[in-house]
Design an enzyme around this catalytic site. Structure first.
Site, PDB file in Angstrom:
ATOM      1  N   HIS A 277     -32.265 -10.812  32.919  1.00 45.26           N
ATOM      2  CA  HIS A 277     -32.197 -11.934  32.806  1.00 45.26           C
ATOM      3  C   HIS A 277     -31.544 -12.577  31.565  1.00 45.26           C
ATOM      4  O   HIS A 277     -32.045 -13.531  30.772  1.00 45.26           O
ATOM      5  CB  HIS A 277     -33.709 -12.804  32.957  1.00 45.26           C
TER       6      HIS A 277
ATOM      7  N   SER B 256      -7.420 -20.473  15.930  1.00 46.55           N
ATOM      8  CA  SER B 256      -7.805 -22.046  16.343  1.00 46.55           C
ATOM      9  C   SER B 256      -6.585 -22.754  15.320  1.00 46.55           C
ATOM     10  O   SER B 256      -6.540 -22.440  14.375  1.00 46.55           O
ATOM     11  CB  SER B 256      -9.200 -22.714  15.932  1.00 46.55           C
TER      12      SER B 256
ATOM     13  N   LYS C 268     -11.848 -19.170  13.108  1.00 43.51           N
ATOM     14  CA  LYS C 268     -12.036 -18.768  14.473  1.00 43.51           C
ATOM     15  C   LYS C 268     -11.206 -17.507  14.604  1.00 43.51           C
ATOM     16  O   LYS C 268     -10.274 -17.337  14.396  1.00 43.51           O
ATOM     17  CB  LYS C 268     -11.591 -19.957  15.205  1.00 43.51           C
TER      18      LYS C 268
ATOM     19  N   GLU D 123     -12.109 -14.171  28.131  1.00 45.11           N
ATOM     20  CA  GLU D 123     -12.150 -15.641  28.629  1.00 45.11           C
ATOM     21  C   GLU D 123     -11.254 -15.562  29.967  1.00 45.11           C
ATOM     22  O   GLU D 123     -11.578 -16.054  30.886  1.00 45.11           O
ATOM     23  CB  GLU D 123     -12.057 -16.726  27.741  1.00 45.11           C
TER      24      GLU D 123
END
Ligand code: ARG
Length: 469
Positions: A168, A289, A295, A302
């Protein structure tokens, strides 16, 4: 010999338009129905299939050996021409099969016009696709094997690392890093087993089924099947003409691989956050970024997760495509190729990037170790210790839950509870129970087959090493 000179088809229209047609194809239909823009990928398999077919025709007396020799060498020339990018694709020729046949007829005239004897594009495309899929599956299998090896190599590198396992997404129990990595090796092995199983059904030859009923010509289907490396001959020509199960199955196998990659990608995206701080991803597979200088974004992972949506969608497309089709061939089936090719290209690209990421990502050992005391990872070990002392499981479960509550209130570990606190939870609790605590001891205490016990995990690592050699 030009005996049929005046009735020969012209090459500016599809050779599939026989003398029955009284009008040329509408240009809009041409554009609508062409598949050459995507099925040109089948050219090598189509040529291989045609050579085997022609060899069989010659063997059966439907071509002379001389005609076969001409056809074979012209087909090989055409293959080199396509490979060199020299063949122009013409929508009026519909598909790769017609392009190759037309090029053959251009070169050989009447001899070329004999190639399509005892064959239809229906059995031809089925056969080409099966050969293409065989190769595609083999390629994916070897990429999966490399990915498995990358994980097994990590097992040795990360042998001393203990990680929290989650259920979980809540901290559950301590495990060794190797045990974690082998969980992925198992999943990818099941994917490989599915490939092998799917490949058996793919590897059946439909050539000679012709349009749907077979042929009255004396052909030898066994011969072409053997020549093309198939394991068997499909037994029902109507089935061959209509069958795309093997395409759907391949799309499923690929979708399952994408699902596994997507779950892994999601996990490593989380692990590479400041919040987790478990993993440093190799920078060559990350992006920056345009505005935030700090970043380092996990775009490869992704996109792996994101592209999985397409691969799942392709499976759905194929399932819907064949739903409700009457026997035998229907032109709908031509729509099988874009989703199939896309699933293969996507999964291959994902795997090619996953391998170096798995090889190069670095576990942030210190950050992980510093926080192994968080989240009461050893609570279950304590409960099992109490069970061994004779306390019923439900009672021990309740008792340790109480102790966790006390430790939470005091913001300490279970191991920091005092003998008085223990006794306040349960009068006859032996304080020596606390000796079982701590993630190292918890990990060593595992003993069941398939558990995270370091010795057992090491045996599994060795087993995989041998298996993946
Ligand atoms: N391009 C077609 C396909 O992919 C080949 C078969 C065409 N057959 C036909 N009867 N029109 O399905």
């Amino acid at each position: 010999m030009q005996a049929h000179g005046s009735t020969q088809p012209t090459t500016d229209q599809s050779p599939s338009r026989s003398g029955v047609f009284s009008a040329q194809t509408d240009k809009r239909l041409e554009a609508f129905s062409e598949s050459i823009s995507f099925d040109h990928r089948l050219y090598q398999h189509d040529i291989r299939g045609s050579i085997a077919h022609a060899r069989m025709l010659a063997h059966c007396g439907l071509l002379t050996q001389e005609e076969f020799a001409q056809i074979e060498s012209a087909l090989r020339e055409i293959e080199s021409e396509i490979a060199a990018g020299k063949m122009a694709w013409r929508p009026e020729l519909e598909d790769i099969h017609m392009h190759i046949e037309s090029a053959l007829i251009e070169r050989l005239g009447d001899v070329g016009r004999k190639l399509h004897t005892a064959r239809s594009r229906n059995d031809q495309v089925n056969t080409d696709l099966r050969m293409w899929i065989r190769d595609a599956l083999d390629e994916v299998d070897s990429l999966l094997q490399r990915l498995q090896r990358a994980f097994v190599d990590r097992c040795e590198r990360d042998a001393d690392v203990i990680l929290p396992a989650y259920t979980h997404l809540q901290r559950a129990q301590p495990v060794t890093a190797a045990h974690f990595w082998l969980a992925y090796v198992e999943k990818f092995q099941r994917d490989r087993d599915r490939i092998a199983d799917c490949r058996r059904r793919v590897n059946i030859c439909g050539l000679g089924a012709a349009a749907c009923a077979g042929t009255s010509l004396p052909i030898d289907r066994q011969m072409t099947a053997e020549e093309l490396g198939f394991e068997g001959v499909a037994a029902n020509s109507i089935d061959v003409s209509s069958d795309r199960d093997f395409v759907v199955e391949t799309a499923f196998v690929l979708a399952m691989i994408a699902e596994h990659l997507s779950g892994w990608a999601e996990e490593w995206i989380l692990w590479s956050t400041v919040e987790f701080g478990f993993l440093k991803l190799p920078h060559q597979f990350c992006t920056g970024s345009s505005i935030m200088p700090q970043k380092v974004n996990p775009d490869t992972l992704e996109l792996t997760r994101g592209k999985t949506a397409r691969v799942i969608g392709n499976l759905q497309t194929l399932l819907v495509l064949i739903k409700g089709l009457p026997l035998a061939y229907n032109r709908d089936l031509q729509e099988d190729k874009p989703p199939l090719f896309d699933s293969f290209d996507t999964v291959r690209a994902c795997l090619e990037l996953a391998i170096p990421i798995v090889e190069q990502a670095q576990l942030q050992r210190e950050a992980i170790a510093q926080r192994l005391d968080d989240g009461f990872l050893d609570a279950t070990t304590l409960m099992e210790h109490l069970i061994l002392q004779g306390i019923p499981q439900r009672t021990a479960h309740h008792l340790v839950g109480k102790l966790v509550g006390m430790a939470q209130a005091r913001r300490c570990r279970l191991a920091d509870l005092t003998p008085d606190e223990l006794r306040s939870a349960c009068a006859d609790l032996d304080p020596s129970a606390l000796d079982a605590l701590g993630v190292e001891k918890a990990v060593k205490a595992y003993r069941s087959y398939g558990s995270s016990n370091p010795q057992l995990v090491e045996e599994q690592v060795q087993r995989w090493r041998q298996r993946l050699q």
